[in-house]
Design a protein around this motif. Sequence first.
Motif, PDB file in Angstrom:
ATOM      1  N   ARG A  12       0.853  -1.188   0.000  1.00 42.43           N
ATOM      2  CA  ARG A  12       0.000   0.000   0.000  1.00 42.43           C
ATOM      3  C   ARG A  12       0.885   1.233   0.000  1.00 42.43           C
ATOM      4  N   PRO A  13       0.573   2.223  -0.857  1.00 39.89           N
ATOM      5  CA  PRO A  13       1.385   3.438  -0.853  1.00 39.89           C
ATOM      6  C   PRO A  13       1.366   4.106   0.514  1.00 39.89           C
ATOM      7  N   ARG A  14       2.466   4.759   0.862  1.00 38.74           N
ATOM      8  CA  ARG A  14       2.514   5.425   2.160  1.00 38.74           C
ATOM      9  C   ARG A  14       1.583   6.631   2.189  1.00 38.74           C
ATOM     10  N   PHE A  15       1.424   7.303   1.032  1.00 40.58           N
ATOM     11  CA  PHE A  15       0.594   8.499   0.950  1.00 40.58           C
ATOM     12  C   PHE A  15      -0.499   8.321  -0.093  1.00 40.58           C
ATOM     13  N   GLU A  16      -1.648   8.879   0.192  1.00 43.90           N
ATOM     14  CA  GLU A  16      -2.784   8.826  -0.721  1.00 43.90           C
ATOM     15  C   GLU A  16      -3.320  10.242  -0.931  1.00 43.90           C
ATOM     16  N   VAL A  17      -3.840  10.507  -2.116  1.00 40.57           N
ATOM     17  CA  VAL A  17      -4.369  11.831  -2.434  1.00 40.57           C
ATOM     18  C   VAL A  17      -5.833  11.708  -2.813  1.00 40.57           C
ATOM     19  N   ARG A  18      -6.635  12.623  -2.292  1.00 38.89           N
ATOM     20  CA  ARG A  18      -8.054  12.632  -2.625  1.00 38.89           C
ATOM     21  C   ARG A  18      -8.640  13.996  -2.296  1.00 38.89           C
ATOM     22  N   LEU A  19      -9.855  14.223  -2.795  1.00 42.07           N
ATOM     23  CA  LEU A  19     -10.560  15.455  -2.497  1.00 42.07           C
ATOM     24  C   LEU A  19     -11.282  15.349  -1.155  1.00 42.07           C
ATOM     25  N   GLU A 121       7.451  18.045   8.681  1.00 36.91           N
ATOM     26  CA  GLU A 121       8.166  16.773   8.692  1.00 36.91           C
ATOM     27  C   GLU A 121       7.859  15.896   7.476  1.00 36.91           C
ATOM     28  N   TYR A 122       7.016  16.390   6.565  1.00 36.37           N
ATOM     29  CA  TYR A 122       6.644  15.606   5.381  1.00 36.37           C
ATOM     30  C   TYR A 122       7.058  16.297   4.086  1.00 36.37           C
ATOM     31  N   ARG A 123       7.981  17.225   4.149  1.00 31.51           N
ATOM     32  CA  ARG A 123       8.379  17.961   2.947  1.00 31.51           C
ATOM     33  C   ARG A 123       9.407  17.171   2.137  1.00 31.51           C
ATOM     34  N   SER A 124       8.946  16.042   1.672  1.00 32.07           N
ATOM     35  CA  SER A 124       9.788  15.162   0.868  1.00 32.07           C
ATOM     36  C   SER A 124       9.269  15.143  -0.559  1.00 32.07           C
ATOM     37  N   GLY A 125      10.079  14.588  -1.445  1.00 34.48           N
ATOM     38  CA  GLY A 125       9.652  14.467  -2.826  1.00 34.48           C
ATOM     39  C   GLY A 125       8.414  13.614  -2.978  1.00 34.48           C
ATOM     40  N   ALA A 126       8.253  12.618  -2.114  1.00 26.86           N
ATOM     41  CA  ALA A 126       7.115  11.710  -2.233  1.00 26.86           C
ATOM     42  C   ALA A 126       5.800  12.436  -2.005  1.00 26.86           C
ATOM     43  N   VAL A 127       5.751  13.308  -1.024  1.00 27.44           N
ATOM     44  CA  VAL A 127       4.503  14.018  -0.715  1.00 27.44           C
ATOM     45  C   VAL A 127       4.165  15.017  -1.821  1.00 27.44           C
ATOM     46  N   ILE A 128       5.168  15.785  -2.271  1.00 22.71           N
ATOM     47  CA  ILE A 128       4.938  16.739  -3.359  1.00 22.71           C
ATOM     48  C   ILE A 128       4.483  15.999  -4.614  1.00 22.71           C
ATOM     49  N   ALA A 129       5.119  14.874  -4.925  1.00 20.30           N
ATOM     50  CA  ALA A 129       4.743  14.098  -6.115  1.00 20.30           C
ATOM     51  C   ALA A 129       3.315  13.585  -6.002  1.00 20.30           C
ATOM     52  N   THR A 130       2.940  13.123  -4.827  1.00 21.92           N
ATOM     53  CA  THR A 130       1.576  12.616  -4.634  1.00 21.92           C
ATOM     54  C   THR A 130       0.555  13.726  -4.811  1.00 21.92           C
ATOM     55  N   LEU A 131       0.865  14.916  -4.294  1.00 21.88           N
ATOM     56  CA  LEU A 131      -0.037  16.051  -4.451  1.00 21.88           C
ATOM     57  C   LEU A 131      -0.222  16.383  -5.930  1.00 21.88           C
ATOM     58  N   TRP A 132       0.887  16.403  -6.687  1.00 24.13           N
ATOM     59  CA  TRP A 132       0.791  16.728  -8.113  1.00 24.13           C
ATOM     60  C   TRP A 132       0.073  15.641  -8.904  1.00 24.13           C
ATOM     61  N   GLN A 133       0.167  14.407  -8.457  1.00 21.84           N
ATOM     62  CA  GLN A 133      -0.606  13.349  -9.122  1.00 21.84           C
ATOM     63  C   GLN A 133      -2.099  13.616  -8.981  1.00 21.84           C
ATOM     64  N   GLY A 134      -2.504  14.101  -7.818  1.00 16.75           N
ATOM     65  CA  GLY A 134      -3.907  14.442  -7.629  1.00 16.75           C
ATOM     66  C   GLY A 134      -4.337  15.614  -8.490  1.00 16.75           C
ATOM     67  N   ILE A 135      -3.474  16.633  -8.572  1.00 11.32           N
ATOM     68  CA  ILE A 135      -3.776  17.782  -9.419  1.00 11.32           C
ATOM     69  C   ILE A 135      -3.866  17.346 -10.882  1.00 11.32           C
ATOM     70  N   ALA A 136      -2.931  16.501 -11.307  1.00 10.04           N
ATOM     71  CA  ALA A 136      -2.931  16.021 -12.692  1.00 10.04           C
ATOM     72  C   ALA A 136      -4.190  15.224 -12.999  1.00 10.04           C
ATOM     73  N   ALA A 137      -4.615  14.396 -12.061  1.00 14.58           N
ATOM     74  CA  ALA A 137      -5.835  13.621 -12.275  1.00 14.58           C
ATOM     75  C   ALA A 137      -7.036  14.532 -12.458  1.00 14.58           C
ATOM     76  N   TYR A 138      -7.076  15.610 -11.698  1.00 10.98           N
ATOM     77  CA  TYR A 138      -8.191  16.557 -11.818  1.00 10.98           C
ATOM     78  C   TYR A 138      -8.161  17.230 -13.192  1.00 10.98           C
ATOM     79  N   ILE A 139      -6.975  17.627 -13.638  1.00 17.29           N
ATOM     80  CA  ILE A 139      -6.833  18.250 -14.957  1.00 17.29           C
ATOM     81  C   ILE A 139      -7.335  17.308 -16.049  1.00 17.29           C
ATOM     82  N   VAL A 140      -6.881  16.070 -16.010  1.00 12.91           N
ATOM     83  CA  VAL A 140      -7.250  15.096 -17.036  1.00 12.91           C
ATOM     84  C   VAL A 140      -8.743  14.793 -16.996  1.00 12.91           C
ATOM     85  N   ASN A 141      -9.251  14.552 -15.816  1.00  6.54           N
ATOM     86  CA  ASN A 141     -10.643  14.123 -15.684  1.00  6.54           C
ATOM     87  C   ASN A 141     -11.625  15.203 -16.098  1.00  6.54           C
TER      88      ASN A 141
END
Length: 263
Positions: A12-19, A121-141
């Motif tokens: 399971r991914p450590r971070f999940e993105v949703r509205l 304490e979560y300012r890592s590449g993984a969190v930023i990438a997960t956030l942008w994946q959510g933004i990208a999904a919104y753009i596409v959808n």
Amino acid sequence: MSTRIDGDLPRRPRFEVRLAETSAEIRATQRLRYEIFAGELGAAIDGGDAGLDHDQYDPFCRHLMVCEAESGRIVACTRILTGERAPGAGGFYSADEFDLAMLDSLPGRVMEIGRTCVAPEYRSGAVIATLWQGIAAYIVNHGYDYLFGCASIDLRDGGASAHAILDQIRNQHLAPPSQRVRPYIPLPAADRRATEKTRMPPLLKAYLSLGAKACGEAYWDRDFNCADVFMLLDVRDLNPRYARHFLGQSAGAVATSTETGAL
């Protein structure tokens, strides 16, 4: 007897993105915003007596959040204001800082992201990438053509780092003249020069990596003690590497996400 081999199971991914879907979840994003903007950065925020950062735009936005999967804790958030919803809010948030007349000439649908923040304490590449994946999904959808928003640079060093970063942007990442905006309060000169190599803030770095352009000079946000750079991303200009990572990955997941109401 069958034997389960844990190594064969998908992790399971450590971070999940949703509205955010409930008022409680929206308040949780506003609480995180207050902790970062007021508590960490010392911003002057109206309504802060409740420990929440909220304004007139929030009711018209979708609130995107990154949660730690195991604990459910919200560790990052941003909000999305679309061109269709902005009139109800009195316009885009960025219009308080910039003359956005050029948006009317863009040939397509636009959306703004803003109030983006990540827990310290979560300012890592993984969190930023997960956030942008959510933004990208919104753009596409939802079929948006342009994404814009303000990327902030801290001014607690007197503006030296901000001006050094802005020099880099002017040399490499400026939008064409037809896509420039004008800040209502320009950033004043720094009281000293940066003495060492400056590090770009994660959000600004992410914008530039994706292929976004800076649309002119920065706005001096005195309440938040930062320089805001107006960034514009034409989805057609996405860096191919990041397009595959964000949009390609998200596009395949959009159908499932929308069926569950996640994005």
